[in-house]
Design an enzyme around this catalytic site. Structure first.
Site, PDB file in Angstrom:
ATOM      1  N   PHE A   1       0.817  -1.225   0.000  1.00 22.65           N
ATOM      2  CA  PHE A   1       0.000   0.000   0.000  1.00 22.65           C
ATOM      3  C   PHE A   1       0.845   1.267   0.000  1.00 22.65           C
ATOM      4  O   PHE A   1       0.358   2.340  -0.273  1.00 22.65           O
ATOM      5  CB  PHE A   1      -1.022  -0.001   1.148  1.00 22.65           C
ATOM      6  CG  PHE A   1      -0.436   0.101   2.524  1.00 22.65           C
ATOM      7  CD1 PHE A   1       0.052  -1.019   3.143  1.00 22.65           C
ATOM      8  CD2 PHE A   1      -0.399   1.315   3.188  1.00 22.65           C
ATOM      9  CE1 PHE A   1       0.582  -0.932   4.423  1.00 22.65           C
ATOM     10  CE2 PHE A   1       0.131   1.413   4.457  1.00 22.65           C
ATOM     11  CZ  PHE A   1       0.633   0.284   5.078  1.00 22.65           C
ATOM     12  N   ARG A   2       2.142   1.121   0.290  1.00 22.34           N
ATOM     13  CA  ARG A   2       3.018   2.285   0.149  1.00 22.34           C
ATOM     14  C   ARG A   2       3.577   2.396  -1.265  1.00 22.34           C
ATOM     15  O   ARG A   2       4.118   3.398  -1.647  1.00 22.34           O
ATOM     16  CB  ARG A   2       4.191   2.211   1.124  1.00 22.34           C
ATOM     17  CG  ARG A   2       3.786   2.464   2.541  1.00 22.34           C
ATOM     18  CD  ARG A   2       4.997   2.527   3.447  1.00 22.34           C
ATOM     19  NE  ARG A   2       4.584   2.795   4.806  1.00 22.34           N
ATOM     20  CZ  ARG A   2       4.132   1.863   5.633  1.00 22.34           C
ATOM     21  NH1 ARG A   2       4.060   0.619   5.237  1.00 22.34           N
ATOM     22  NH2 ARG A   2       3.760   2.170   6.849  1.00 22.34           N
TER      23      ARG A   2
ATOM     24  N   HIS B   1       5.659  -2.419  12.531  1.00 19.43           N
ATOM     25  CA  HIS B   1       4.666  -1.425  12.112  1.00 19.43           C
ATOM     26  C   HIS B   1       3.294  -1.752  12.709  1.00 19.43           C
ATOM     27  O   HIS B   1       2.286  -1.212  12.291  1.00 19.43           O
ATOM     28  CB  HIS B   1       4.589  -1.336  10.588  1.00 19.43           C
ATOM     29  CG  HIS B   1       5.813  -0.707   9.974  1.00 19.43           C
ATOM     30  ND1 HIS B   1       5.990  -0.566   8.629  1.00 19.43           N
ATOM     31  CD2 HIS B   1       6.932  -0.186  10.539  1.00 19.43           C
ATOM     32  CE1 HIS B   1       7.165   0.019   8.385  1.00 19.43           C
ATOM     33  NE2 HIS B   1       7.754   0.245   9.528  1.00 19.43           N
TER      34      HIS B   1
ATOM     35  N   CYS C   1      -9.526   1.080  21.735  1.00 20.63           N
ATOM     36  CA  CYS C   1     -10.569   2.104  21.803  1.00 20.63           C
ATOM     37  C   CYS C   1      -9.929   3.465  22.098  1.00 20.63           C
ATOM     38  O   CYS C   1      -9.144   3.607  23.035  1.00 20.63           O
ATOM     39  CB  CYS C   1     -11.572   1.770  22.909  1.00 20.63           C
ATOM     40  SG  CYS C   1     -12.790   3.077  23.164  1.00 20.63           S
TER      41      CYS C   1
ATOM     42  N   CYS D   1     -11.854   4.705  25.826  1.00 15.25           N
ATOM     43  CA  CYS D   1     -11.587   4.061  27.122  1.00 15.25           C
ATOM     44  C   CYS D   1     -10.259   3.281  27.091  1.00 15.25           C
ATOM     45  O   CYS D   1      -9.837   2.724  28.101  1.00 15.25           O
ATOM     46  CB  CYS D   1     -12.732   3.130  27.521  1.00 15.25           C
ATOM     47  SG  CYS D   1     -12.823   1.599  26.568  1.00 15.25           S
TER      48      CYS D   1
ATOM     49  N   CYS E   1     -16.102   0.513  19.972  1.00 12.05           N
ATOM     50  CA  CYS E   1     -15.875  -0.232  21.206  1.00 12.05           C
ATOM     51  C   CYS E   1     -17.189  -0.781  21.750  1.00 12.05           C
ATOM     52  O   CYS E   1     -18.139  -0.022  21.963  1.00 12.05           O
ATOM     53  CB  CYS E   1     -15.233   0.716  22.222  1.00 12.05           C
ATOM     54  SG  CYS E   1     -14.975   0.010  23.845  1.00 12.05           S
TER      55      CYS E   1
ATOM     56  N   CYS F   1     -17.876   1.174  25.305  1.00 15.54           N
ATOM     57  CA  CYS F   1     -18.211   2.594  25.462  1.00 15.54           C
ATOM     58  C   CYS F   1     -18.626   3.274  24.158  1.00 15.54           C
ATOM     59  O   CYS F   1     -18.985   4.440  24.153  1.00 15.54           O
ATOM     60  CB  CYS F   1     -17.030   3.337  26.085  1.00 15.54           C
ATOM     61  SG  CYS F   1     -15.691   3.677  24.920  1.00 15.54           S
TER      62      CYS F   1
ATOM     63  N   SER G   1      11.751  -6.629   0.880  1.00 13.89           N
ATOM     64  CA  SER G   1      11.703  -5.224   1.302  1.00 13.89           C
ATOM     65  C   SER G   1      12.710  -4.438   0.483  1.00 13.89           C
ATOM     66  O   SER G   1      13.845  -4.878   0.315  1.00 13.89           O
ATOM     67  CB  SER G   1      12.026  -5.064   2.785  1.00 13.89           C
ATOM     68  OG  SER G   1      12.128  -3.677   3.104  1.00 13.89           O
TER      69      SER G   1
ATOM     70  N   ASN H   1      15.148  -9.788  -3.089  1.00 15.35           N
ATOM     71  CA  ASN H   1      14.157  -8.763  -3.413  1.00 15.35           C
ATOM     72  C   ASN H   1      14.152  -8.518  -4.909  1.00 15.35           C
ATOM     73  O   ASN H   1      15.193  -8.654  -5.555  1.00 15.35           O
ATOM     74  CB  ASN H   1      14.506  -7.464  -2.664  1.00 15.35           C
ATOM     75  CG  ASN H   1      13.330  -6.510  -2.588  1.00 15.35           C
ATOM     76  OD1 ASN H   1      12.212  -6.914  -2.278  1.00 15.35           O
ATOM     77  ND2 ASN H   1      13.553  -5.244  -2.886  1.00 15.35           N
TER      78      ASN H   1
HETATM   79 ZN   LIG Z   1     -14.101   2.014  24.751  1.00 18.15          ZN
END
Ligand SMILES: [Zn+2]
Length: 259
Positions: free
Chosen positions: A38-39, A123, A131, A134, A156, A159, A197, A222
């Site tokens: 994705f890079r 990464h 979350c 919280c 979450c 919460c 890489s 590579n």
């Molecule tokens: Zn939470």
């Protein structure tokens, strides 16, 4: 014998002698599993959006829905991806004691699913999500599965706060514990196997150089050139899904682990 075969044997000889071998992997190891870099140029992800505007920590905090819409194709791909022969070859090298661990820039968890035990995910990974409200940490698997299914911003269960996958976003620090462990392993290793890489993302890509500076022998597998090619003892421009299984077999690792 072809040049390629000779290089594979040289690499295998280094791995056979290794007392503290270490692998360092990047996006190229997951490309044969269908996970795009994705890079990388051509993945299309950055062409559609400015990374700082969708994938930075600040952008995420203010507009998580924009981030999640942008990242969904990658999430779907990762959710469906299976380990490939390169992952299995590295797991076999580890099981046989030729390497002690895998340092990876990948967040897809495929090394672990292929059977690798010591995986340092510098990464981060999708295995967990936190979350933002919280700070409770949740298993990432169900979060990913639900997101792939309904596309809604993950929240979450406790919460209702927005969940952030435990991967580093643009401009975010590397996970400290994993990076510290990776650096210690790099300084200790006697053979460093870089696979898939191009060593472009710093500071992660400095780890193989630190290993070499501390006396490690260097194997690079590579497709593209890297800044360390001139320092390599064995340099193989090849598909990792072909070269790594050959190398593992030549280093005497059990075929059943990776076929
Ligand atoms: Zn939470």
């Amino acid at each position: 014998m072809t040049d390629r075969a000779a290089l594979i044997l040289q690499a295998a000889a280094l791995l056979r002698q290794a007392r503290a071998g270490l692998a360092f992997t990047g996006a190229g190891v997951s490309t044969p599993s269908g996970v795009q870099d994705f890079r990388g140029a051509g993945s299309g992800m950055w062409e559609k959006a400015d990374p700082m505007e969708v994938a930075s920590l600040t952008a995420f905090r203010y507009h998580p829905e924009v981030f999640y819409a942008w990242v969904r194709p990658l999430a779907v791909t990762i959710h469906r991806a299976e380990p490939n022969p390169a992952h299995r070859a590295l797991a076999a090298l580890e099981a046989a004691g030729r390497i002690k661990a895998v340092i990876t820039q990948n967040i897809d968890g495929l090394h672990t699913r292929a059977g690798a035990r010591q995986v340092l995910e510098i990464h981060g990974s999708l295995r967990e999500a936190t979350c933002g409200q919280c700070h409770r940490v949740w298993p990432g698997g169900p979060v990913l599965a639900r997101f792939v299914k309904d596309g809604a911003v993950p929240r979450c269960p406790d919460c209702g706060g927005v969940l952030k996958p435990n991967v580093i976003l643009m401009g975010e620090q590397l996970p400290e514990a994993a990076f510290r462990a990776a650096r210690a392993a790099a300084l200790r290793c006697d053979v460093m196997l870089v696979a898939g890489s191009s060593l472009e993302v710093m500071p992660s890509a400095a780890l193989p150089l630190e290993a070499v500076t501390h006396g490690a022998r260097l194997i690079i597998v590579n497709q593209e050139p890297t800044y360390l090619d001139e320092r390599a003892d064995v340099l193989i421009h090849a598909d990792v899904a072909e070269a790594l299984p050959q190398m593992a077999a030549a280093a005497g690792c059990e075929a059943k682990a990776y076929v």
